[in-house]
Design a protein around this motif. Sequence first.
Motif, PDB file in Angstrom:
ATOM      1  N   ASP A  16       0.822  -1.209   0.000  1.00 38.01           N
ATOM      2  CA  ASP A  16       0.000   0.000   0.000  1.00 38.01           C
ATOM      3  C   ASP A  16       0.859   1.263   0.000  1.00 38.01           C
ATOM      4  O   ASP A  16       0.508   2.279  -0.615  1.00 38.01           O
ATOM      5  N   ILE A  17       2.022   1.201   0.671  1.00 35.66           N
ATOM      6  CA  ILE A  17       2.937   2.350   0.681  1.00 35.66           C
ATOM      7  C   ILE A  17       3.535   2.557  -0.705  1.00 35.66           C
ATOM      8  O   ILE A  17       3.611   3.687  -1.214  1.00 35.66           O
ATOM      9  N   LEU A  18       3.953   1.453  -1.343  1.00 39.40           N
ATOM     10  CA  LEU A  18       4.496   1.552  -2.690  1.00 39.40           C
ATOM     11  C   LEU A  18       3.453   2.081  -3.670  1.00 39.40           C
ATOM     12  O   LEU A  18       3.771   2.852  -4.580  1.00 39.40           O
ATOM     13  N   SER A  19       2.198   1.676  -3.484  1.00 40.54           N
ATOM     14  CA  SER A  19       1.130   2.137  -4.364  1.00 40.54           C
ATOM     15  C   SER A  19       0.916   3.640  -4.222  1.00 40.54           C
ATOM     16  O   SER A  19       0.737   4.350  -5.221  1.00 40.54           O
ATOM     17  N   ARG A  20       0.933   4.141  -2.990  1.00 37.16           N
ATOM     18  CA  ARG A  20       0.761   5.581  -2.782  1.00 37.16           C
ATOM     19  C   ARG A  20       1.917   6.369  -3.390  1.00 37.16           C
ATOM     20  O   ARG A  20       1.720   7.426  -3.991  1.00 37.16           O
ATOM     21  N   ARG A  21       3.140   5.849  -3.222  1.00 29.91           N
ATOM     22  CA  ARG A  21       4.292   6.519  -3.819  1.00 29.91           C
ATOM     23  C   ARG A  21       4.165   6.573  -5.331  1.00 29.91           C
ATOM     24  O   ARG A  21       4.466   7.577  -5.970  1.00 29.91           O
ATOM     25  N   SER A  22       3.711   5.469  -5.906  1.00 28.88           N
ATOM     26  CA  SER A  22       3.581   5.398  -7.355  1.00 28.88           C
ATOM     27  C   SER A  22       2.496   6.331  -7.869  1.00 28.88           C
ATOM     28  O   SER A  22       2.657   6.990  -8.900  1.00 28.88           O
ATOM     29  N   ASN A  23       1.360   6.390  -7.165  1.00 28.02           N
ATOM     30  CA  ASN A  23       0.244   7.240  -7.604  1.00 28.02           C
ATOM     31  C   ASN A  23       0.620   8.717  -7.607  1.00 28.02           C
ATOM     32  O   ASN A  23       0.049   9.508  -8.367  1.00 28.02           O
ATOM     33  N   ARG A  24       1.576   9.091  -6.754  1.00 23.54           N
ATOM     34  CA  ARG A  24       2.004  10.493  -6.731  1.00 23.54           C
ATOM     35  C   ARG A  24       2.618  10.909  -8.059  1.00 23.54           C
ATOM     36  O   ARG A  24       2.558  12.080  -8.442  1.00 23.54           O
ATOM     37  N   TYR A  25       3.225   9.972  -8.772  1.00 26.46           N
ATOM     38  CA  TYR A  25       3.790  10.296 -10.082  1.00 26.46           C
ATOM     39  C   TYR A  25       2.691  10.747 -11.037  1.00 26.46           C
ATOM     40  O   TYR A  25       2.838  11.747 -11.752  1.00 26.46           O
ATOM     41  N   PHE A  26       1.597   9.995 -11.069  1.00 30.05           N
ATOM     42  CA  PHE A  26       0.526  10.342 -12.001  1.00 30.05           C
ATOM     43  C   PHE A  26      -0.105  11.674 -11.651  1.00 30.05           C
ATOM     44  O   PHE A  26      -0.312  12.524 -12.529  1.00 30.05           O
ATOM     45  N   TRP A  27      -0.420  11.883 -10.366  1.00 30.45           N
ATOM     46  CA  TRP A  27      -1.086  13.128  -9.996  1.00 30.45           C
ATOM     47  C   TRP A  27      -0.147  14.320 -10.154  1.00 30.45           C
ATOM     48  O   TRP A  27      -0.581  15.423 -10.524  1.00 30.45           O
ATOM     49  N   SER A  28       1.134  14.126  -9.919  1.00 30.90           N
ATOM     50  CA  SER A  28       2.097  15.205 -10.167  1.00 30.90           C
ATOM     51  C   SER A  28       2.186  15.509 -11.654  1.00 30.90           C
ATOM     52  O   SER A  28       2.205  16.680 -12.063  1.00 30.90           O
ATOM     53  N   ALA A  29       2.234  14.440 -12.485  1.00 32.80           N
ATOM     54  CA  ALA A  29       2.291  14.636 -13.936  1.00 32.80           C
ATOM     55  C   ALA A  29       1.034  15.321 -14.441  1.00 32.80           C
ATOM     56  O   ALA A  29       1.104  16.210 -15.315  1.00 32.80           O
ATOM     57  N   LEU A  30      -0.122  14.941 -13.912  1.00 33.04           N
ATOM     58  CA  LEU A  30      -1.384  15.548 -14.351  1.00 33.04           C
ATOM     59  C   LEU A  30      -1.433  17.021 -13.969  1.00 33.04           C
ATOM     60  O   LEU A  30      -1.872  17.873 -14.760  1.00 33.04           O
ATOM     61  N   THR A  31      -0.985  17.357 -12.760  1.00 33.15           N
ATOM     62  CA  THR A  31      -0.970  18.753 -12.323  1.00 33.15           C
ATOM     63  C   THR A  31      -0.058  19.589 -13.207  1.00 33.15           C
ATOM     64  O   THR A  31      -0.428  20.678 -13.665  1.00 33.15           O
ATOM     65  N   VAL A  32       1.151  19.065 -13.466  1.00 32.61           N
ATOM     66  CA  VAL A  32       2.094  19.780 -14.322  1.00 32.61           C
ATOM     67  C   VAL A  32       1.515  19.949 -15.723  1.00 32.61           C
ATOM     68  O   VAL A  32       1.624  21.017 -16.336  1.00 32.61           O
ATOM     69  N   ALA A  33       0.872  18.901 -16.249  1.00 33.04           N
ATOM     70  CA  ALA A  33       0.326  18.944 -17.603  1.00 33.04           C
ATOM     71  C   ALA A  33      -0.743  20.023 -17.740  1.00 33.04           C
ATOM     72  O   ALA A  33      -0.738  20.808 -18.700  1.00 33.04           O
ATOM     73  N   VAL A  34      -1.671  20.075 -16.785  1.00 34.15           N
ATOM     74  CA  VAL A  34      -2.762  21.055 -16.860  1.00 34.15           C
ATOM     75  C   VAL A  34      -2.232  22.474 -16.699  1.00 34.15           C
ATOM     76  O   VAL A  34      -2.557  23.372 -17.494  1.00 34.15           O
ATOM     77  N   VAL A  35      -1.394  22.692 -15.690  1.00 33.78           N
ATOM     78  CA  VAL A  35      -0.868  24.037 -15.428  1.00 33.78           C
ATOM     79  C   VAL A  35       0.005  24.512 -16.581  1.00 33.78           C
ATOM     80  O   VAL A  35       0.011  25.705 -16.937  1.00 33.78           O
ATOM     81  N   TYR A  36       0.753  23.597 -17.184  1.00 40.26           N
ATOM     82  CA  TYR A  36       1.665  23.966 -18.271  1.00 40.26           C
ATOM     83  C   TYR A  36       0.918  24.166 -19.588  1.00 40.26           C
ATOM     84  O   TYR A  36       1.249  25.053 -20.378  1.00 40.26           O
ATOM     85  N   ALA A  37      -0.102  23.331 -19.836  1.00 38.61           N
ATOM     86  CA  ALA A  37      -0.749  23.327 -21.153  1.00 38.61           C
ATOM     87  C   ALA A  37      -1.715  24.491 -21.351  1.00 38.61           C
ATOM     88  O   ALA A  37      -1.826  25.014 -22.471  1.00 38.61           O
ATOM     89  N   LEU A  38      -2.434  24.900 -20.314  1.00 43.77           N
ATOM     90  CA  LEU A  38      -3.447  25.949 -20.487  1.00 43.77           C
ATOM     91  C   LEU A  38      -2.861  27.265 -21.013  1.00 43.77           C
ATOM     92  O   LEU A  38      -3.382  27.831 -21.986  1.00 43.77           O
ATOM     93  N   PRO A  39      -1.767  27.797 -20.432  1.00 46.87           N
ATOM     94  CA  PRO A  39      -1.187  29.023 -21.008  1.00 46.87           C
ATOM     95  C   PRO A  39      -0.641  28.808 -22.417  1.00 46.87           C
ATOM     96  O   PRO A  39      -0.671  29.729 -23.240  1.00 46.87           O
ATOM     97  N   VAL A  40      -0.151  27.595 -22.697  1.00 46.78           N
ATOM     98  CA  VAL A  40       0.371  27.305 -24.030  1.00 46.78           C
ATOM     99  C   VAL A  40      -0.729  27.410 -25.071  1.00 46.78           C
ATOM    100  O   VAL A  40      -0.576  28.059 -26.119  1.00 46.78           O
ATOM    101  N   VAL A  41      -1.868  26.783 -24.809  1.00 49.81           N
ATOM    102  CA  VAL A  41      -2.997  26.815 -25.743  1.00 49.81           C
ATOM    103  C   VAL A  41      -3.474  28.256 -25.939  1.00 49.81           C
ATOM    104  O   VAL A  41      -3.724  28.702 -27.073  1.00 49.81           O
ATOM    105  N   GLN A  42      -3.584  29.004 -24.853  1.00 57.56           N
ATOM    106  CA  GLN A  42      -4.034  30.394 -24.947  1.00 57.56           C
ATOM    107  C   GLN A  42      -3.069  31.234 -25.785  1.00 57.56           C
ATOM    108  O   GLN A  42      -3.484  32.017 -26.651  1.00 57.56           O
ATOM    109  N   LEU A  43      -1.760  31.052 -25.543  1.00 61.48           N
ATOM    110  CA  LEU A  43      -0.752  31.827 -26.272  1.00 61.48           C
ATOM    111  C   LEU A  43      -0.780  31.524 -27.765  1.00 61.48           C
ATOM    112  O   LEU A  43      -0.764  32.431 -28.606  1.00 61.48           O
ATOM    113  N   LEU A  44      -0.861  30.230 -28.120  1.00 61.20           N
ATOM    114  CA  LEU A  44      -0.795  29.864 -29.535  1.00 61.20           C
ATOM    115  C   LEU A  44      -2.067  30.263 -30.285  1.00 61.20           C
ATOM    116  O   LEU A  44      -2.012  30.641 -31.455  1.00 61.20           O
ATOM    117  N   ILE A  45      -3.222  30.214 -29.636  1.00 62.30           N
ATOM    118  CA  ILE A  45      -4.453  30.691 -30.277  1.00 62.30           C
ATOM    119  C   ILE A  45      -4.368  32.195 -30.521  1.00 62.30           C
ATOM    120  O   ILE A  45      -4.789  32.706 -31.564  1.00 62.30           O
TER     121      ILE A  45
END
Length: 344
Positions: A16-45
């Motif tokens: 269960d500890i290993l699973s929680r550590r692993s899940n942090r990768y996905f949620w960190s990646a998702l947070t970075v993706a959303v925060v990074y992508a929204l200004p990019v889309v706005q700028l390019l449009i």
Amino acid sequence: MPINLTVARLNTSRPDILSRRSNRYFWSALTVAVVYALPVVQLLITYQDIVFQTGNQDLCYYNFLCAHPLGFLSDFNHVISNAGYVLLGLVFMLQTRLRQRRMKNNQDIGIPQHWGLFYSMGLALVMEGLLSGCYHLCPNKMNFQFDSSFMYVIAVLCMVKLYQNRHPDVNASAHATFMLLAFIMAIGLFGIMYPSVYFWVVFTIAHIATCLILTLKIYYVGRFKMEWSIFSTAFNGLRLHGRRAFVPKYLARAVLLAVANLANWALAAFGMYEHNKDFARHVLAILMGNTILYMMFYIIMKLIHKERLMLHTWLYFVLAHAAWFSALRLFLDSRTKWSVSTRY
């Protein structure tokens, strides 16, 4: 130890500890993706709107001989060509989900699976397609880093996953991994915007120093720590053992790490020689090159320890390299240059 000993039972951390550590990768990646992508889309449009309203096509460095407009997209073919990244990333995540369900009741088979790390790799592939498509809406010097940012993420996550295959308990945390990626992206942006000989010298020194530190980390399997006491410890070791202190205890690991360091020194020297060229590609070459080197290191270590590789594994290995080298040829033979105007 239990009678039916398995690899999973050798871990010091609970599943269960290993699973929680692993899940942090996905949620960190998702947070970075959303925060990074929204200004990019706005700028390019916004860039696209300015091009259509003013007619100033020099704002975007297209090669009009190979650009095929469609609707509001000035370079539709280079945008839609990135759909493959998105599709493959979604398929990879779906495959991970199906495999996770199948292995739900077989947790003791093989190494502990870091499913969150697999999901983050698939998400990074999806985001590479989306951001590369956004870059091709209006390619220029100001937004070139959007095209390569998640390539860095993919390379680093692949190295983390390969290391986790052998060392599930000493893997890098999600926070440390994405902080490193943020630092790499910041360096990449600075190198694109303000290239100079002084910057390349500082970057090359930092590159070689990082390679030496990671070498010690990998050789000592995560037990090496950057402390001031390491100098006194090394001196005491030399005084006690003399020349024997330079004889590696793990010869195969030491040889392969030496080869990896030589390859990185060669990349650093080439970067200094070609310092007036594209810095973003240089960073990408370092990350992808080290990913391939570490994969070769992983395979060689398996063969040294007489682990059997299945026939289909070798088939995937050959097909993957054929696809990589073909893609590399096309990537280096690019017909468009973000650093050159439309009159190129």
